[in-house]
Write an enzyme that holds these catalytic residues in place. Structure first.
Site, mmCIF file in Angstrom:
data_model
loop_
_atom_site.group_PDB
_atom_site.id
_atom_site.type_symbol
_atom_site.label_atom_id
_atom_site.label_comp_id
_atom_site.label_asym_id
_atom_site.label_seq_id
_atom_site.Cartn_x
_atom_site.Cartn_y
_atom_site.Cartn_z
ATOM 1 N N GLY A 231 -6.808 7.662 7.553
ATOM 2 C CA GLY A 231 -7.156 7.343 6.209
ATOM 3 C C GLY A 231 -8.001 6.040 6.647
ATOM 4 O O GLY A 231 -8.834 5.767 7.425
ATOM 5 N N VAL B 58 0.692 -1.231 0.026
ATOM 6 C CA VAL B 58 0.087 0.004 -0.239
ATOM 7 C C VAL B 58 0.773 1.291 0.050
ATOM 8 O O VAL B 58 0.489 2.336 -0.582
ATOM 9 C CB VAL B 58 -0.939 0.092 1.118
ATOM 10 C CG1 VAL B 58 -0.243 -0.076 2.610
ATOM 11 C CG2 VAL B 58 -2.036 1.179 1.174
ATOM 12 N N GLY B 59 1.962 1.099 0.756
ATOM 13 C CA GLY B 59 2.933 2.359 0.589
ATOM 14 C C GLY B 59 3.908 2.190 -0.664
ATOM 15 O O GLY B 59 4.030 0.996 -1.194
ATOM 16 N N PRO C 97 -8.877 18.646 8.229
ATOM 17 C CA PRO C 97 -10.016 17.743 8.260
ATOM 18 C C PRO C 97 -10.666 16.742 7.423
ATOM 19 O O PRO C 97 -10.333 16.837 6.193
ATOM 20 C CB PRO C 97 -11.136 18.715 8.513
ATOM 21 C CG PRO C 97 -10.480 20.065 8.436
ATOM 22 C CD PRO C 97 -9.073 20.039 7.897
ATOM 23 N N ARG C 98 -10.988 15.530 7.843
ATOM 24 C CA ARG C 98 -11.626 14.445 7.246
ATOM 25 C C ARG C 98 -13.029 14.178 7.527
ATOM 26 O O ARG C 98 -12.919 13.129 8.087
ATOM 27 C CB ARG C 98 -10.616 13.260 7.199
ATOM 28 C CG ARG C 98 -9.456 13.529 6.802
ATOM 29 C CD ARG C 98 -9.072 13.429 5.155
ATOM 30 N NE ARG C 98 -9.640 12.397 4.403
ATOM 31 C CZ ARG C 98 -8.986 11.435 4.051
ATOM 32 N NH1 ARG C 98 -7.686 11.185 4.527
ATOM 33 N NH2 ARG C 98 -9.463 10.429 3.524
ATOM 34 N N ILE D 263 -7.167 2.870 6.991
ATOM 35 C CA ILE D 263 -6.720 2.198 8.103
ATOM 36 C C ILE D 263 -6.855 2.825 9.320
ATOM 37 O O ILE D 263 -7.634 1.990 10.440
ATOM 38 C CB ILE D 263 -5.355 1.885 8.012
ATOM 39 C CG1 ILE D 263 -4.944 0.728 6.729
ATOM 40 C CG2 ILE D 263 -4.722 1.092 9.320
ATOM 41 C CD1 ILE D 263 -3.324 0.875 6.613
ATOM 42 N N ASP E 79 5.428 -2.062 14.943
ATOM 43 C CA ASP E 79 5.165 -3.091 13.975
ATOM 44 C C ASP E 79 6.150 -2.933 12.601
ATOM 45 O O ASP E 79 6.389 -3.458 11.845
ATOM 46 C CB ASP E 79 3.819 -3.693 13.440
ATOM 47 C CG ASP E 79 3.795 -4.480 12.253
ATOM 48 O OD1 ASP E 79 4.387 -5.650 12.482
ATOM 49 O OD2 ASP E 79 3.234 -4.383 11.108
ATOM 50 N N HIS F 155 7.260 -6.454 11.346
ATOM 51 C CA HIS F 155 6.145 -5.782 10.209
ATOM 52 C C HIS F 155 5.176 -6.942 9.547
ATOM 53 O O HIS F 155 5.367 -7.109 8.413
ATOM 54 C CB HIS F 155 7.286 -5.493 9.035
ATOM 55 C CG HIS F 155 6.535 -4.370 8.194
ATOM 56 N ND1 HIS F 155 7.115 -3.547 7.545
ATOM 57 C CD2 HIS F 155 5.292 -4.185 7.726
ATOM 58 C CE1 HIS F 155 6.378 -2.596 6.613
ATOM 59 N NE2 HIS F 155 5.318 -2.878 6.839
ATOM 60 N N ILE F 156 4.236 -7.416 10.314
ATOM 61 C CA ILE F 156 3.500 -8.393 10.197
ATOM 62 C C ILE F 156 2.031 -7.999 10.118
ATOM 63 O O ILE F 156 1.146 -8.800 9.877
ATOM 64 C CB ILE F 156 3.523 -9.804 11.134
ATOM 65 C CG1 ILE F 156 3.192 -9.075 12.510
ATOM 66 C CG2 ILE F 156 4.864 -10.267 11.116
ATOM 67 C CD1 ILE F 156 3.041 -10.227 13.792
#
Length: 356
Positions: free
Chosen positions: A190, A111-112, A215-216, A192, A297, A321-322
């Site tokens: 976002g 995703v990154g 703002p979101r 996540i 993580d 990183h899992i």
């Protein structure tokens, strides 16, 4: 014995269907020369199946669970039309120059995309596919698990039970911090971040705050969550969860300025990218009692050296990183990355494309 058999079946599910010998020649009834693509790692089988059965490309692959060596990558990309990569590969001017003008599409199974030089891609007219959305649920689940493991001192408790520290019941022994009536702050609201909030809400969180570039309301009103400046987020949150992308603006954003404003009972969680945290500042904040504990993580670098000072702290939980590591999620990521690559080869719209 049952656990061993389960692990063997799991490994078979992930890798055995497509153990290529390095090259997969796609069928082509017309006998045309098909474009070459290079896959930089052994990937989950569903992704490789889509590529190999498409009839649209000839595939060469670094058939290993370990990252492709840099020199090998530079050699193998020469003359390819498509590149299927992971976040461990730095796709910069050197790689793109080695590939040459034939390269039209890069598809990353992540995703990154901070490992890819967007400027260099844009300069060359190369498209970039990525894999957002499909890992949102898995990352949110792991974030909550890491939060609970950190705030309730679960790993510390396991060690005590194993190593003889479990004695008679004591009123304050192994006490941590709960979620009920807490204030949770999210840095980066976002997909996540919103999914993490949705999972934490049933725990009885009293208030949700978030800090972002702006703002979101599209995300925040569902929770609901309140938009605040980062300083205010630090001051009022019992738990801070970092979910932002790594950009020049967020590089090192979590440093002494943030930690010094946090409560000394606060928990810090990062499942985004290691580069958003100044790890020396985090270490000092944990050692000096500026904050209560941290769960990570992601780190900088990855893997984090085993002699790193953070590993020596009982109040720091570090995972390798899992966050997206479920069988279903990794297969979905591989599938989307493969579909993006094939769409790029054909000049069609990708399922998920980074605008350049």
């Amino acid at each position: 014995m049952g656990t061993l058999c389960h692990l063997r079946r799991l490994k078979t599910t992930l890798v055995s269907e497509f153990h290529s010998g390095g090259k997969l020649q796609a069928p082509n009834a017309a006998g045309k020369q098909l474009p070459r693509v290079y896959v930089t790692r052994r990937i989950p089988p569903r992704g490789m199946k889509i590529l190999s059965q498409s009839g649209l490309c000839n595939i060469e692959q670094w058939d290993s669970d370990e990252p492709v060596p840099r020199l090998e990558l530079l050699e193998k990309v020469a003359g390819i039309r498509g590149l299927y990569c992971l976040l461990t590969e730095k796709i910069d001017a050197e790689v793109l120059d080695a590939a040459g003008p034939s390269l039209r599409v890069v598809s990353t199974m992540s995703v990154g995309y901070d490992h890819v030089s967007l400027e260099e891609l844009k300069k060359r007219g190369i498209r970039l596919g990525y894999t957002p959305d499909v890992l949102t649920e898995a990352v949110a689940e792991l974030t909550v698990a890491l939060l609970l493991a950190t705030s309730r001192r679960l790993l510390e408790a396991v060690d005590e039970a194993k190593n003889g520290g479990w004695g008679t019941w004591k009123p304050l022994w192994m006490c941590g911090y709960g979620l009920t009536d807490s204030t949770v702050g999210i840095l980066g609201l976002g997909r996540i971040g919103a999914a993490v909030m949705a999972r934490l809400k049933p725990f009885g969180v009293k208030r949700f705050l978030y800090a972002d570039a702006g703002p979101r309301p599209d995300m925040a009103t569902k929770i609901p969550a309140e938009f605040v400046p980062l300083d205010e987020l630090a001051q009022h949150s019992d738990i801070i969860v970092v979910c932002c992308a790594l950009t020049p603006e967020t590089q090192g954003i979590c440093g002494n300025s943030l930690f010094s404003r946090m409560k000394d009972t606060a928990i810090f969680i990062n499942t985004s990218r290691g580069g958003v945290v100044n790890q020396e500042d985090l270490y000092q904040a944990l050692v000096n009692g500026q904050i209560a504990a941290a769960g990570l993580d992601v780190t900088e670098p990855e893997p984090l050296p085993t002699d790193h000072p953070l590993f020596k702290l009982k109040n720091c939980v570090i995972l390798p990183h899992i966050a997206s590591a479920t069988v279903a999620t990794r297969n979905a990521m591989a599938t989307l990355a493969a579909s993006n690559l094939l769409a790029g080869l054909q000049g069609k719209a990708m399922g998920k494309e980074v605008p350049l």
